[in-house]
Design a protein around this motif. Structure first.
Motif, short mmCIF file in Angstrom:
data_model
loop_
_atom_site.label_atom_id
_atom_site.label_comp_id
_atom_site.label_asym_id
_atom_site.label_seq_id
_atom_site.Cartn_x
_atom_site.Cartn_y
_atom_site.Cartn_z
N TRP A 206 -10.87 -3.61 -1.19
CA TRP A 206 -9.57 -4.24 -1.41
C TRP A 206 -9.54 -5.66 -0.84
O TRP A 206 -9.02 -6.57 -1.48
CB TRP A 206 -8.46 -3.40 -0.76
CG TRP A 206 -7.09 -3.98 -0.96
CD1 TRP A 206 -6.32 -3.90 -2.07
CD2 TRP A 206 -6.35 -4.77 -0.02
NE1 TRP A 206 -5.14 -4.58 -1.89
CE2 TRP A 206 -5.13 -5.11 -0.63
CE3 TRP A 206 -6.60 -5.20 1.29
CZ2 TRP A 206 -4.16 -5.88 0.02
CZ3 TRP A 206 -5.63 -5.95 1.94
CH2 TRP A 206 -4.43 -6.28 1.30
N TYR B 164 -3.27 7.64 -11.08
CA TYR B 164 -2.95 6.22 -11.06
C TYR B 164 -4.07 5.44 -11.74
O TYR B 164 -5.15 5.97 -12.00
CB TYR B 164 -2.79 5.74 -9.62
CG TYR B 164 -4.04 5.94 -8.78
CD1 TYR B 164 -4.35 7.18 -8.22
CD2 TYR B 164 -4.92 4.89 -8.56
CE1 TYR B 164 -5.50 7.36 -7.47
CE2 TYR B 164 -6.08 5.06 -7.82
CZ TYR B 164 -6.36 6.30 -7.27
OH TYR B 164 -7.50 6.48 -6.53
N PHE C 1 2.59 2.56 -9.36
CA PHE C 1 1.63 3.36 -8.58
C PHE C 1 1.20 4.57 -9.42
O PHE C 1 0.32 4.48 -10.25
CB PHE C 1 2.24 3.77 -7.24
CG PHE C 1 1.36 4.67 -6.42
CD1 PHE C 1 1.87 5.83 -5.84
CD2 PHE C 1 0.02 4.37 -6.23
CE1 PHE C 1 1.04 6.67 -5.08
CE2 PHE C 1 -0.80 5.20 -5.49
CZ PHE C 1 -0.29 6.36 -4.91
N ASN D 141 -6.27 -0.94 -10.63
CA ASN D 141 -5.29 -1.71 -9.87
C ASN D 141 -5.13 -1.26 -8.44
O ASN D 141 -4.47 -1.92 -7.66
CB ASN D 141 -3.92 -1.62 -10.55
CG ASN D 141 -3.94 -2.20 -11.94
OD1 ASN D 141 -4.76 -3.06 -12.24
ND2 ASN D 141 -3.06 -1.72 -12.80
N TRP D 142 -5.68 -0.13 -8.10
CA TRP D 142 -5.49 0.43 -6.78
C TRP D 142 -6.82 0.82 -6.16
O TRP D 142 -7.71 1.32 -6.86
CB TRP D 142 -4.57 1.66 -6.83
CG TRP D 142 -3.18 1.35 -7.29
CD1 TRP D 142 -2.74 1.26 -8.58
CD2 TRP D 142 -2.05 1.09 -6.45
NE1 TRP D 142 -1.41 0.96 -8.60
CE2 TRP D 142 -0.95 0.85 -7.31
CE3 TRP D 142 -1.84 1.03 -5.07
CZ2 TRP D 142 0.32 0.56 -6.83
CZ3 TRP D 142 -0.57 0.75 -4.59
CH2 TRP D 142 0.49 0.52 -5.46
N LYS E 82 0.85 -1.17 0.00
CA LYS E 82 0.00 0.00 0.00
C LYS E 82 0.90 1.23 0.00
O LYS E 82 2.04 1.16 0.49
CB LYS E 82 -0.95 0.01 1.20
CG LYS E 82 -0.28 0.01 2.57
CD LYS E 82 -1.32 0.06 3.68
CE LYS E 82 -0.64 0.09 5.05
NZ LYS E 82 -1.63 0.25 6.16
N TYR F 139 -8.34 3.21 -3.14
CA TYR F 139 -8.04 4.29 -2.20
C TYR F 139 -8.95 4.16 -1.00
O TYR F 139 -10.16 3.96 -1.14
CB TYR F 139 -8.25 5.64 -2.88
CG TYR F 139 -7.94 6.84 -2.04
CD1 TYR F 139 -8.83 7.91 -1.97
CD2 TYR F 139 -6.75 6.94 -1.33
CE1 TYR F 139 -8.55 9.04 -1.20
CE2 TYR F 139 -6.46 8.06 -0.56
CZ TYR F 139 -7.36 9.10 -0.50
OH TYR F 139 -7.07 10.20 0.25
N TYR G 183 -3.33 3.98 -0.53
CA TYR G 183 -3.77 3.35 -1.77
C TYR G 183 -3.30 1.89 -1.73
O TYR G 183 -2.10 1.64 -1.60
CB TYR G 183 -3.15 4.05 -2.99
CG TYR G 183 -3.55 5.51 -3.13
CD1 TYR G 183 -2.91 6.49 -2.38
CD2 TYR G 183 -4.55 5.90 -4.01
CE1 TYR G 183 -3.27 7.83 -2.50
CE2 TYR G 183 -4.91 7.24 -4.14
CZ TYR G 183 -4.27 8.20 -3.37
OH TYR G 183 -4.63 9.53 -3.50
N TYR G 184 -4.24 0.98 -1.83
CA TYR G 184 -3.94 -0.45 -1.70
C TYR G 184 -3.86 -1.09 -3.09
O TYR G 184 -4.78 -0.93 -3.91
CB TYR G 184 -5.03 -1.15 -0.87
CG TYR G 184 -5.02 -0.79 0.59
CD1 TYR G 184 -5.47 0.46 1.03
CD2 TYR G 184 -4.54 -1.68 1.54
CE1 TYR G 184 -5.47 0.79 2.37
CE2 TYR G 184 -4.54 -1.37 2.89
CZ TYR G 184 -5.01 -0.12 3.30
OH TYR G 184 -4.99 0.20 4.64
N TYR G 185 -2.81 -1.85 -3.30
CA TYR G 185 -2.60 -2.48 -4.61
C TYR G 185 -3.36 -3.79 -4.70
O TYR G 185 -3.26 -4.64 -3.80
CB TYR G 185 -1.11 -2.71 -4.85
CG TYR G 185 -0.78 -3.30 -6.19
CD1 TYR G 185 -0.11 -4.51 -6.28
CD2 TYR G 185 -1.14 -2.65 -7.36
CE1 TYR G 185 0.21 -5.06 -7.51
CE2 TYR G 185 -0.83 -3.18 -8.60
CZ TYR G 185 -0.16 -4.38 -8.66
OH TYR G 185 0.14 -4.92 -9.89
#
Lengths: 210, 241
Positions: free
Chosen positions: A199, A124, A151, A128-129, A105, A131, A137-139
């Motif tokens: 996420w 971004y 990112f 893929n992310w 993250k 928030y 921001y979590y991948y």
């Protein structure tokens, strides 16, 4: 005299209540310590354990981040977009090699904010992310030494810069937090306890539990 | 004997209380140790990386200059009111109709980021009357040559206008507000006209251009360059750069 001698003899091998109590406490402490030692030795959550040649190797999470935060010679302009990117991968640095897949993250902070929002925000891929609405921001996915994550591809300045902010210097900070992918570790690490539900749902596809 | 028995009983009670306190303390410590051990053994692999930089926010500042843009003309700058010169600039009109007088007036962006520029220009006749102590010169009397600027006359025929520079003005770059004043008739020949100038400047980035009233609650006249209709914006295109 005999009576006294008899009494003394009796007292020599009869423990007092205090002495019995002290002995009980001592036994309890020693037992607890033994238990803890055994527990610590036999239980371990982390690591990739390799039993080859009777050697146990503990894994390592180490990220390598390539990011451009340099604004030397540039003054921030309202609403302007700067081509600056951040790529995260597992480290291959000798002595600190990343050995495990990791969830990541990222957060981008500025020392000056407007209505609580950072002056500079990342642009971004929202596919893929995720928030969390406040800072991280979590991948959706994982990284390792051969699987990177991108990112931000650009950075954008707020269009709310007021005259009161003209000429001011601020600190821009990028933070990347990585966590082992194995065993749904995000359920046990307090730093990941506030991960957004979106996420958690998406990352389940990538979880490794055995 | 009874006294001794009572004393022994009292000692025993005190001893029991003391033992209870010690036992409670030990059990609490054991409990905490177990909890701590349990939490420690749930360690997971993590890593943390940080990087920082210190960018500067740009600023907008304007001034009016003479001598090719090297000498500042006395005035005051305000972030909301722009740069206003302190006293009128006197310009002597030419001696013949069709003749011109060169102007040596420059606007300069003294800030650190690109800007859009507008000046508010008023040209007054030198003769004052009781009825009109500060009469504006008319467009029938003189003409201003200001290539590169788009003029907007609020009142047709009078030399009171907003003039918009039709390019982005980079920092520390002077631009002339007009090359010459031309006499169009003989009413102002050899006369001194007075120029009052205010310079407005806003950041180019961030969309300073404004469309005609879009129905929003914020009054258009409060926007940095006021109301600019679509027709005007097709002529003044610096905002597009």
């Amino acid at each position: 005299m005999l009576f006294v001698m008899q009494n003394l003899k009796f007292e020599s091998y009869k423990q007092t209540p205090q002495e019995r109590f002290n002995r009980s406490v001592s036994v309890l402490i020693i037992t607890t310590l033994v238990f803890l030692i055994l527990y610590l030795v036999t239980f371990s959550w982390f690591g990739e354990v390799d039993y080859g040649d009777q050697v146990v190797t503990v894994g390592n999470i180490s990220v390598a981040v390539t990011t451009d935060l340099d604004f030397t010679g540039t003054y921030l302009e309202p609403n302007k977009i700067y081509n600056k990117s951040t790529t995260i991968t597992g480290s291959t640095q000798s002595g600190d090699e990343n050995t495990n897949d990791a969830y990541i993250k990222v957060k981008l902070e500025t020392s000056i904010t407007i209505d609580g929002n950072p002056i500079i925000t990342p642009i971004y891929n929202e596919t893929n992310w995720v928030y969390d609405g406040s800072e991280w921001y979590y991948y959706i996915g994982y990284i390792n030494t051969t699987t990177p994550a991108v990112f931000n591809t650009q950075l954008q300045v707020s269009n709310e810069l007021g005259n009161d902010l003209q000429g001011q210097s601020l600190t821009l900070t990028l933070t990347v937090s990585a966590l082992q992918r194995d065993y749904e570790a995000y359920n046990y690490d307090t730093e990941w306890s506030s991960a957004p539900a979106a996420w958690l749902t998406a990352i389940a596809t990538y979880d490794v539990t055995n | 004997m009874n006294t001794e028995h009572k004393e022994i009983q009292l000692d025993t009670i005190q001893l029991h209380k003391k033992n209870k306190a010690v036992l409670f303390t030990v059990l609490s410590a054991v409990f905490l140790a177990i909890v701590l051990a349990t939490s420690l053994t749930l360690a997971v692999l993590t890593d943390l990386f940080t990087d920082t930089s210190n960018p500067n926010i740009g600023e907008i500042s304007a001034g009016l200059y003479t001598n090719g843009g090297s000498t500042l003309i006395s005035g005051t700058y305000d972030e909301t009111e722009g740069y206003l010169i302190g006293s009128p600039i006197l310009v002597t009109m030419p001696s013949s109709v069709g003749g011109t007088t060169a102007l040596d007036l420059y606007v300069k962006n003294t800030g650190t980021i690109n800007a859009l520029v507008r000046i508010q220009l008023s040209i007054y006749q030198p003769t004052a009357t009781e009825e009109d102590p500060q009469a504006l010169a008319t467009t029938a009397q003189l003409a201003l040559s200001n290539t590169g600027w788009i003029n907007d006359f609020p009142s047709a025929g009078s030399w009171y206008l907003y003039s918009y520079y039709n390019s982005v003005l980079a920092p520390n770059t002077p631009v002339s507000i007009g090359a010459t004043l031309e006499a169009l008739n003989n009413t102002l020949l050899n006369e001194n006209v007075e120029l009052m100038i205010r310079v407005d400047m806003i950041a180019h980035s961030g969309n300073a251009y404004q469309l005609e009233d879009d129905g929003q609650t914020v009054a258009d006249e409060d926007k940095p360059f006021g109301v600019l209709d679509s027709g005007f914006l097709s002529s003044w295109t610096a905002w597009q750069a």
